[in-house]
Design an enzyme around this catalytic site. Structure first.
Site, PDB file in Angstrom:
ATOM      1  N   LYS A  45       3.943   5.750   6.620  1.00 17.33           N
ATOM      2  CA  LYS A  45       3.058   4.602   6.435  1.00 17.33           C
ATOM      3  C   LYS A  45       2.888   3.793   7.723  1.00 17.33           C
ATOM      4  O   LYS A  45       2.441   2.654   7.692  1.00 17.33           O
ATOM      5  CB  LYS A  45       3.565   3.730   5.286  1.00 17.33           C
ATOM      6  N   ARG A  93       1.934 -12.465   4.123  1.00 17.93           N
ATOM      7  CA  ARG A  93       3.333 -12.441   3.706  1.00 17.93           C
ATOM      8  C   ARG A  93       4.309 -12.295   4.878  1.00 17.93           C
ATOM      9  O   ARG A  93       5.527 -12.341   4.680  1.00 17.93           O
ATOM     10  CB  ARG A  93       3.561 -11.299   2.703  1.00 17.93           C
ATOM     11  N   ARG A  95      13.427  -0.638  -9.377  1.00 22.60           N
ATOM     12  CA  ARG A  95      11.975  -0.489  -9.546  1.00 22.60           C
ATOM     13  C   ARG A  95      11.668   0.284 -10.834  1.00 22.60           C
ATOM     14  O   ARG A  95      12.429   1.144 -11.261  1.00 22.60           O
ATOM     15  CB  ARG A  95      11.388   0.233  -8.331  1.00 22.60           C
ATOM     16  N   PRO A 108       0.821  -1.211   0.000  1.00 23.67           N
ATOM     17  CA  PRO A 108       0.000   0.000   0.000  1.00 23.67           C
ATOM     18  C   PRO A 108       0.855   1.261   0.000  1.00 23.67           C
ATOM     19  O   PRO A 108       1.913   1.297   0.613  1.00 23.67           O
ATOM     20  CB  PRO A 108      -0.809  -0.104   1.301  1.00 23.67           C
TER      21      PRO A 108
END
Ligand SMILES: [Zn+2]
Length: 276
Positions: A59, A112, A266, A2
């Site tokens: 986060k 996970r 990435r 997220p």
């Protein structure tokens, strides 16, 4: 994983659903979820505490408790909260459970196994190692155009890499970094310090713009109390992305093909014509 707007949605949903509730007991079922605590001390630190308010820093989701402590949590890859009634069984991968007096319970489920929890004394929260190094909040008073100018002008790495560095710029993950750079017409491969002040100021606006747009989208979604996670942005929201995940498709500004490059392991998506 997220991104910040999704975590904002999870924190806001938790605030709506469980603030004001008292934790009668807490169970740490997978000790590696909270490596600083044994299961027994995890329970002792939380039992009897009322959740005052649930907020977010970066986060990390913060449960401010009335016993002077704060529970720091991070969803990482796949963590989610589930508010379940007594008739519902614990799902697989329930790594922590918070029981409330009314027989409901909040389960932290994590397939996970990368999720994280730690309990700290609230007055020391700002010294917590997870939070200490984070850059200013994108909508807080310290994140200003002047801050962004200073930060980028003193950074020698590629712009994209600096935007992802949460100790420099907070809140942009891989998706929103690409989107913000596209809207500011800034090239992701350019050395950050070489950006013009005009471009940095444009980026300041677009960083806040993409995040605000996404948070606003999240606030319109109905969150299922039994599945409070960051995946609500699927199912249609991708169609609003301007460059992200659009390799080979025409740029919405100039029709050139969107390119994908790999930076720091990435993918970055950008328009080689519009973004200079
Ligand atoms: Zn273009």
């Amino acid at each position: 994983m997220p991104e910040l707007p999704e975590v904002e949605l999870v924190a806001a949903s938790l605030q709506k659903l469980v603030s004001g509730r008292t934790i009668s007991s807490a169970e740490l079922r997978r000790e590696r979820l909270a490596p600083d605590h044994a299961a027994e001390s995890f329970r002792e630190l939380l039992a009897g505490a009322t959740i005052r308010v649930i907020t977010r820093r970066g986060k990390h989701i913060l449960f401010d408790l009335d016993n002077g402590r704060t529970l720091i949590t991070h969803l990482r890859m796949s963590g989610r909260f589930m508010l379940l009634g007594p008739d519902r069984e614990d799902p697989k991968y329930s790594h922590a459970v918070f029981y409330f007096g009314d027989e409901s319970r909040l389960v932290f489920q994590d397939q996970r196994h990368f999720g994280f929890m730690r309990i700290v004394e609230s007055p020391n929260l700002h010294d917590a190692k997870e939070l200490k190094k984070l850059a200013p909040e994108p909508f807080g008073p310290e994140f200003t155009a002047a801050y962004l100018r200073r930060t980028l002008k003193s950074a020698n790495r590629a712009l994209k890499l600096v935007l992802l560095d949460q100790t420099k710029i907070l809140g942009l993950g891989n998706i929103y970094a690409s989107e913000a750079m596209f809207m500011a017409k800034a090239n992701p491969k350019r050395r950050a310090s070489s950006l013009t002040l005009k471009k940095i100021d444009a980026l300041f606006e677009t960083i806040r713009g993409v995040l605000a747009e996404s948070i606003a989208h999240g606030s319109t979604l109905n969150v299922d109390p039994e599945n409070i996670d960051g995946s609500y942005y699927g199912g249609g929201y991708e169609s609003s992305w301007r460059v992200y995940d659009r390799e080979g498709e025409p740029c919405i500004g100039c029709s050139a093909r969107i390119k994908r490059v790999v930076q720091g392991g990435r993918s970055t998506y950008y328009c080689p014509v519009c973004q200079r």
